[in-house]
Scaffold this active site. Structure first.
Site, PDB file in Angstrom:
ATOM      1  N   CYS A   1     -36.422  61.270 125.685  1.00 58.16           N
ATOM      2  CA  CYS A   1     -35.753  62.071 126.715  1.00 58.16           C
ATOM      3  C   CYS A   1     -35.086  63.295 126.084  1.00 58.16           C
ATOM      4  O   CYS A   1     -35.158  64.405 126.635  1.00 58.16           O
ATOM      5  CB  CYS A   1     -34.705  61.230 127.445  1.00 58.16           C
ATOM      6  SG  CYS A   1     -35.343  59.740 128.250  1.00 58.16           S
TER       7      CYS A   1
ATOM      8  N   ASP B   1     -11.510  82.427 102.426  1.00 52.96           N
ATOM      9  CA  ASP B   1     -12.426  81.333 102.104  1.00 52.96           C
ATOM     10  C   ASP B   1     -13.494  81.132 103.174  1.00 52.96           C
ATOM     11  O   ASP B   1     -14.379  80.287 102.999  1.00 52.96           O
ATOM     12  CB  ASP B   1     -11.651  80.020 101.932  1.00 52.96           C
ATOM     13  CG  ASP B   1     -10.725  80.059 100.727  1.00 52.96           C
ATOM     14  OD1 ASP B   1     -11.123  80.647  99.705  1.00 52.96           O
ATOM     15  OD2 ASP B   1      -9.609  79.519 100.817  1.00 52.96           O
TER      16      ASP B   1
ATOM     17  N   ASP C   1     -10.688  75.576  96.581  1.00 51.64           N
ATOM     18  CA  ASP C   1      -9.770  76.703  96.497  1.00 51.64           C
ATOM     19  C   ASP C   1      -8.432  76.158  96.005  1.00 51.64           C
ATOM     20  O   ASP C   1      -8.164  74.962  96.113  1.00 51.64           O
ATOM     21  CB  ASP C   1      -9.626  77.347  97.880  1.00 51.64           C
ATOM     22  CG  ASP C   1      -8.530  78.392  97.912  1.00 51.64           C
ATOM     23  OD1 ASP C   1      -8.561  79.306  97.078  1.00 51.64           O
ATOM     24  OD2 ASP C   1      -7.634  78.265  98.771  1.00 51.64           O
TER      25      ASP C   1
ATOM     26  N   ASP D   1      -9.030  77.008 102.631  1.00 45.90           N
ATOM     27  CA  ASP D   1      -8.187  77.117 103.818  1.00 45.90           C
ATOM     28  C   ASP D   1      -7.961  78.536 104.305  1.00 45.90           C
ATOM     29  O   ASP D   1      -7.676  78.758 105.474  1.00 45.90           O
ATOM     30  CB  ASP D   1      -6.817  76.493 103.541  1.00 45.90           C
ATOM     31  CG  ASP D   1      -5.925  77.404 102.709  1.00 45.90           C
ATOM     32  OD1 ASP D   1      -6.417  77.907 101.672  1.00 45.90           O
ATOM     33  OD2 ASP D   1      -4.766  77.619 103.088  1.00 45.90           O
TER      34      ASP D   1
END
Length: 754
Positions: A52, A637, A452, A633
């Site tokens: 499906c 980045d 980082d 963060d």
């Protein structure tokens, strides 16, 4: 041109077939995506298996007005991204109807309540009642009843079986008819064919006074099939319970304090930024807000994964979905409900199947071949038995019915999506949000972890050492700092709070470098020392440490000290034991990075990295055949997070960072990264187990059915058991690792005792 004409015809037909109420419901299916575009969210309860999924996606993605279409098998929803500015959900609903799938607007981002469970339960009960009575009559025949007595029992069995089959078989019959009327076959077509053939064959034998009837087989077959489908339905609902649980945390409305001081209850959708909300003890926070009056203890376990309450006082931000435990507080709404933290969590959880991993693409391709292969196999089986039994068409048909029933793609189609949905729920309880299922597949096979430093390995709240400088310069530095989201800038703004912030114009933040603006007509910069030195009259004390300077003026250096997040050492130790390479990419100086990470087990340290350097480093790793995990963060980045094989970001990350990451962890400690990797590895193992179970089932069951060693009853039981086994195996992921370890230990002790 022809496609455009057909699109217009389809749209006119859709509008004519829909009532005004249905048209309004269709338009309510439109949502605003995170990128500002439009998406259409539809509920399609008739989605059963990977076949499906494949049919719907192929049909919708072939349309000119669809940019992309994705089906969520576990939630039975279709998410459509229209192409261009024209987005008419009525066209999409009409297209799905032509495929044999009834669709309607999904009320929200959660799993749509599916009423089929109650219908399946009623049908199962009727089939079970009929099977018991027919079995009792069959016992008398098997015991030796002859002549008129036997014929009477057969007639009574027919009187029970026919209405039971017509009622209890409706879930299969309606699904099969919906597929056949649009010249399509689904998994319910062979089931319907098998049940009707058994019933018609028995009626023909009854009219001819035959001795062998199959009414008991037809009704008991339905009972097993319905029972299996009901259990499958319940286990699917349990698999997606994490998303429904999130939705229950959102109240239907909020108490708002009017300008005259009166309280009024308003619907959640009517809450606007700036409204003053009153949240009493025992209530869930309706939208993201900032406490303005009062203090209370909050249950933020949804956000952090930690069960201990947290004190909230004036100035603190409280997220939607957190529970107010003790006191009543007033808070100012920061954003509407549709953009709240809870709404973002629901969207991310419901998109856990957004992308297709390798295993799921294989399963979908196999499901597409199911219908033609199984019908061809049943036909060849019938002809073979007809030839080997010298024309015994009853026996040949009996074996062909077993083949139709026992071959089922459900287990293969459910092998991946259910595991991913259960894993997403498990991660959510740990304080980690998974954005798509392909991400968890990629996370399981990483061979390196790249981090980082600032805001990722560190707490993101650095401290500023005392600095001696002119008051005007410090005021200007604070004016720039309060306009930046960088952790170092936040530390400067917080520690220079005694200085008045200068008025800054033409502010521009440059990712990886700093922030620039004009103060009293003079150009000023705050950021990396070498970048600030470009406009200053002399070099900064350090090329990477934060500095401030007016154009042509002397730079002021800031010394910022940082502390590692909780769980950094545990995460690095766990990855090191797993044989992963560990790398730090930082824009700071090498001395600062070395000082902060002197006791960490590292493969490489890359300092003084600009955003483009980080992206190039990760792209080079991937070109070498490496599969790196990137954890970052900041705004600088975002490119690196997108370039990595898979990526994670903390909830404190910038909006760009959270958008680019595949996972967002809400806990303050970095141990969530290693824990997510462990869950990903366990999920990959469960998916492989599910594939093995599904393939082994078909490899064993089909030859037995073709050989005539399996009756339709056993075939029905085996088909249902295969799907339930795969779903049950996936549900093991919802248990905590400690429970699994204890369970393994108990099994080992039991084995040793034996």
């Amino acid at each position: 041109m022809r496609d455009d004409i057909m699109t217009l015809v389809d749209g006119d037909a859709a509008e004519q077939l829909m009532s005004p109420l249905q048209q309004g419901a269709a338009r309510r299916s439109l949502r605003t995506a995170r990128d500002g575009g439009a998406i259409c969210l539809l509920s399609v309860p008739d989605i059963r298996c990977g076949g499906c999924v494949s049919k719907i996606e192929r049909a919708l993605n072939a349309r000119d007005d669809v940019a992309s279409a994705r089906v969520n098998l576990s939630l039975k929803r279709v998410q459509i991204t229209p192409s261009g500015s024209r987005a008419d959900p009525a066209l999409f609903i009409a297209a799905l109807d032509r495929l044999g799938f009834a669709a309607s607007a999904a009320d929200d981002a959660t799993a749509t309540p599916d009423p089929t469970g109650n219908g399946l339960l009623r049908a199962t009960a009727v089939a079970g009642f009929g099977a018991m009575n027919i079995m009792l009559l069959s016992v008398a025949v098997w015991s030796g009843a002859l002549g008129t007595t036997r014929d009477a029992f057969h007639l009574l069995s027919a009187m029970i079986a026919v209405p039971v089959v017509l009622y209890a078989g409706q879930p299969f019959f309606s699904s099969a008819w919906s597929a056949l009327r649009v010249r399509r076959v689904n998994m319910d077509v062979p089931i319907t064919l098998a049940v009707l053939l058994a019933t018609v064959l028995s009626l023909a034998e009854l009219l001819q006074g035959g001795e062998q009837l199959f009414f008991d087989a037809a009704v008991t077959l339905l009972f097993f099939l319905l029972g299996g489908r009901y259990l499958d339905q319940m286990m699917r609902e349990r698999a997606s319970s994490a998303i429904n649980g999130l939705a229950r945390l959102a109240p239907s409305g909020a108490m708002v304090r009017r300008p005259d001081g009166a309280l009024a209850y308003v619907e959640l959708e009517e809450v606007k930024p700036g409204d003053r909300l009153v949240v009493s003890a025992g209530e869930y926070v309706p939208v993201d807000a900032q406490v303005s009056e009062g203090s209370t203890d909050l249950d933020r376990s949804l956000i952090t994964g930690e069960p201990l309450p947290v004190l909230a006082s004036p100035g603190d931000m409280i997220e939607a979905g957190t529970l107010n435990l003790t006191g009543s507080v007033e808070a100012v709404a920061l954003r509407p409900a549709a953009e709240s933290f809870l709404a973002q969590m629901i969207r991310m959880q419901s998109e856990a199947e957004r992308n297709r991993g390798t295993y799921e693409r294989i399963a979908n391709r196999a499901a597409r071949l199911y219908a033609p292969v199984v019908h061809l196999m049943a036909l060849l089986t019938f002809l073979s038995w007809l030839w080997t039994t010298d024309g015994d068409w009853q026996q040949a048909l009996f074996v062909a019915i077993s083949v139709l029933i026992i071959t089922c793609p459900c287990a293969l189609g459910l092998a991946v999506p259910v595991a991913h949905v259960v894993a997403a729920g498990r991660l959510m309880r740990m304080g980690v949000l998974m954005k798509d299922g392909a991400g968890i597949e990629r996370l399981a096979n990483i061979d390196a972890a790249v981090f980082d430093k600032t805001g990722t390995l560190t707490t993101g709240r650095p401290r500023l050492e005392p600095v001696i400088a002119d008051v005007a310069d410090l005021s200007a530095a604070r004016g720039l700092a309060i306009r930046s989201s960088h952790p170092a800038a936040k530390a400067i703004a917080a520690d220079l709070v005694a200085e008045p912030a200068a008025v800054v114009e033409q502010v521009q933040e440059v990712p990886g470098y700093g922030i620039e603006g004009r103060i009293d007509g003079r150009r000023a910069r705050l950021g990396r020392g070498d970048w600030v030195a470009e406009i200053a009259g002399e070099p900064a004390s350090s090329p990477t440490d934060p500095a401030f300077a007016f154009a042509g003026g002397a730079p002021i250096g800031f010394e910022v000290t940082e502390t590692l997040r909780d769980g950094v050492h545990d995460t690095f130790d766990a990855f090191s034991r797993g044989g992963l390479d560990l790398v730090i990419l930082s824009g700071d100086s090498r001395e600062r990075v070395m000082h902060l990470s002197h006791d960490l087990v590292l493969t490489d340290i890359c300092a003084g990295m600009k955003p483009a350097d980080k992206v190039s480093y990760l792209e080079n790793m991937r070109h070498e055949g490496r599969r790196p995990l990137m954890v970052g963060d900041g705004l600088n980045d975002a490119g690196a997070l997108a370039a990595a094989h898979v990526s994670m970001a903390p909830s404190s990350a910038s909006d760009a960072g959270r958008t680019a990451a595949d996972f967002v962890f809400l806990r303050k400690g970095l141990d969530a990264v290693a824990a997510t990797h462990r869950v990903a590895c366990r999920t990959a193992a469960v998916v492989r187990q599910n594939f093995t179970l599904a393939i082994c089932y078909n490899c064993i069951a089909i030859p037995l059915a073709v050989a005539g060693l399996v009756t339709p009853l056993i075939a029905a039981l085996a088909m249902s058991a295969s799907s339930i086994l795969v779903i049950g195996n996936s549900l093991r992921l919802s248990a905590s690792p400690e429970k699994l370890r204890h369970g393994t230990r108990r099994r080992r002790l039991k084995k040793a005792a034996t």
